[in-house]
Design a protein around this motif. Sequence first.
Motif, short mmCIF file in Angstrom:
data_model
loop_
_atom_site.label_atom_id
_atom_site.label_comp_id
_atom_site.label_asym_id
_atom_site.label_seq_id
_atom_site.Cartn_x
_atom_site.Cartn_y
_atom_site.Cartn_z
N ASP A 75 0.81 -1.22 0.00
CA ASP A 75 0.00 0.00 0.00
C ASP A 75 0.85 1.27 0.00
OD1 ASP A 75 0.98 -0.28 2.59
OD2 ASP A 75 -0.90 0.32 3.55
N CYS A 76 2.14 1.12 -0.29
CA CYS A 76 3.03 2.29 -0.34
C CYS A 76 2.74 3.13 -1.59
CB CYS A 76 4.49 1.85 -0.33
SG CYS A 76 5.01 1.28 1.29
N SER A 77 3.21 4.35 -1.56
CA SER A 77 2.95 5.29 -2.66
C SER A 77 3.45 4.77 -4.00
CB SER A 77 3.59 6.64 -2.35
OG SER A 77 3.07 7.18 -1.15
N TYR A 78 4.60 4.15 -3.98
CA TYR A 78 5.22 3.63 -5.21
C TYR A 78 5.65 2.18 -4.97
CZ TYR A 78 5.31 8.63 -5.93
OH TYR A 78 4.94 9.95 -6.02
N SER A 79 4.68 1.32 -4.69
CA SER A 79 5.01 -0.06 -4.33
C SER A 79 5.76 -0.79 -5.44
CB SER A 79 3.76 -0.83 -3.94
OG SER A 79 2.85 -0.89 -5.02
N PHE A 80 5.55 -0.39 -6.70
CA PHE A 80 6.26 -1.02 -7.81
C PHE A 80 7.77 -0.85 -7.67
CE2 PHE A 80 5.28 3.30 -9.10
CZ PHE A 80 6.50 3.76 -9.57
N ALA A 81 8.22 0.17 -6.93
CA ALA A 81 9.65 0.42 -6.77
C ALA A 81 10.34 -0.64 -5.91
CB ALA A 81 9.88 1.81 -6.18
N PHE A 82 9.58 -1.43 -5.18
CA PHE A 82 10.17 -2.48 -4.35
C PHE A 82 10.57 -3.71 -5.18
CE2 PHE A 82 7.75 -0.09 -1.14
CZ PHE A 82 8.78 0.16 -0.25
N GLN A 83 10.03 -3.83 -6.39
CA GLN A 83 10.40 -4.95 -7.27
C GLN A 83 11.87 -4.83 -7.65
OE1 GLN A 83 7.68 -5.50 -10.57
NE2 GLN A 83 5.98 -4.80 -9.32
N GLY A 84 12.65 -5.83 -7.34
CA GLY A 84 14.07 -5.83 -7.67
C GLY A 84 14.94 -5.06 -6.70
N ALA A 85 14.33 -4.41 -5.71
CA ALA A 85 15.10 -3.66 -4.71
C ALA A 85 15.73 -4.61 -3.70
CB ALA A 85 14.20 -2.66 -3.99
N THR A 86 16.84 -4.18 -3.13
CA THR A 86 17.48 -4.95 -2.07
C THR A 86 17.62 -4.06 -0.84
OG1 THR A 86 19.65 -4.38 -3.00
CG2 THR A 86 18.76 -6.55 -3.55
N VAL A 87 17.29 -4.60 0.30
CA VAL A 87 17.39 -3.88 1.57
C VAL A 87 18.87 -3.66 1.88
CG1 VAL A 87 16.98 -4.12 4.06
CG2 VAL A 87 15.22 -4.82 2.41
N VAL A 88 19.17 -2.52 2.50
CA VAL A 88 20.54 -2.27 2.96
C VAL A 88 20.59 -2.43 4.47
CG1 VAL A 88 21.13 -0.75 1.04
CG2 VAL A 88 20.23 0.25 3.15
N TYR A 89 21.79 -2.77 4.97
CA TYR A 89 21.96 -2.92 6.41
C TYR A 89 23.32 -2.37 6.83
CZ TYR A 89 25.28 -6.77 6.00
OH TYR A 89 26.39 -7.53 5.72
#
Length: 148
Positions: A75-89
């Motif tokens: 339900d985020c504003s640009y949820s499509f941007a999470f496709q292929g994204a990698t979390v940083v730590y």
Amino acid sequence: AATRTAPRATMEVTCDFDAGNIEVVDCSSRTDVQLKVRGDPYTELEQKTHKQWFYFRASGDIQGKDTCYKLQCGDCSYSFAFQGATVVYSEDRKEWKRIADTSFDKASGVMTWKHKPSSNVVWYAYFAPYSHEQHQDLVAACASSPLA
């Protein structure tokens, strides 16, 4: 609440620091940490609340232990941007690395990542944060420069 602690205080997830943002749904199991992206303040211009950024700290008895995070972000504003994204730590908030084991399920809107930290404190984010404190350091450096 922004901070939640698992039963027996084995793990805590919090965003109570500069630029932190997360909503903890459930962190009672290290193998199934449930999170949501917390909305930004309402904007008068667009007349809506955006949701996209997340940044939080996990701590406790997690060093060397497989931990699985599930972030509800459909339900985020640009949820499509999470496709292929990698979390940083980061374990020191200076050096940031990507977690290759990151996936986004478009149907459920859930981003999942697994990580085995090498310390008992680790920060996770959508991308390496640039905090207000870092901004202030830059402004101070520029102001004291002979070129300013």
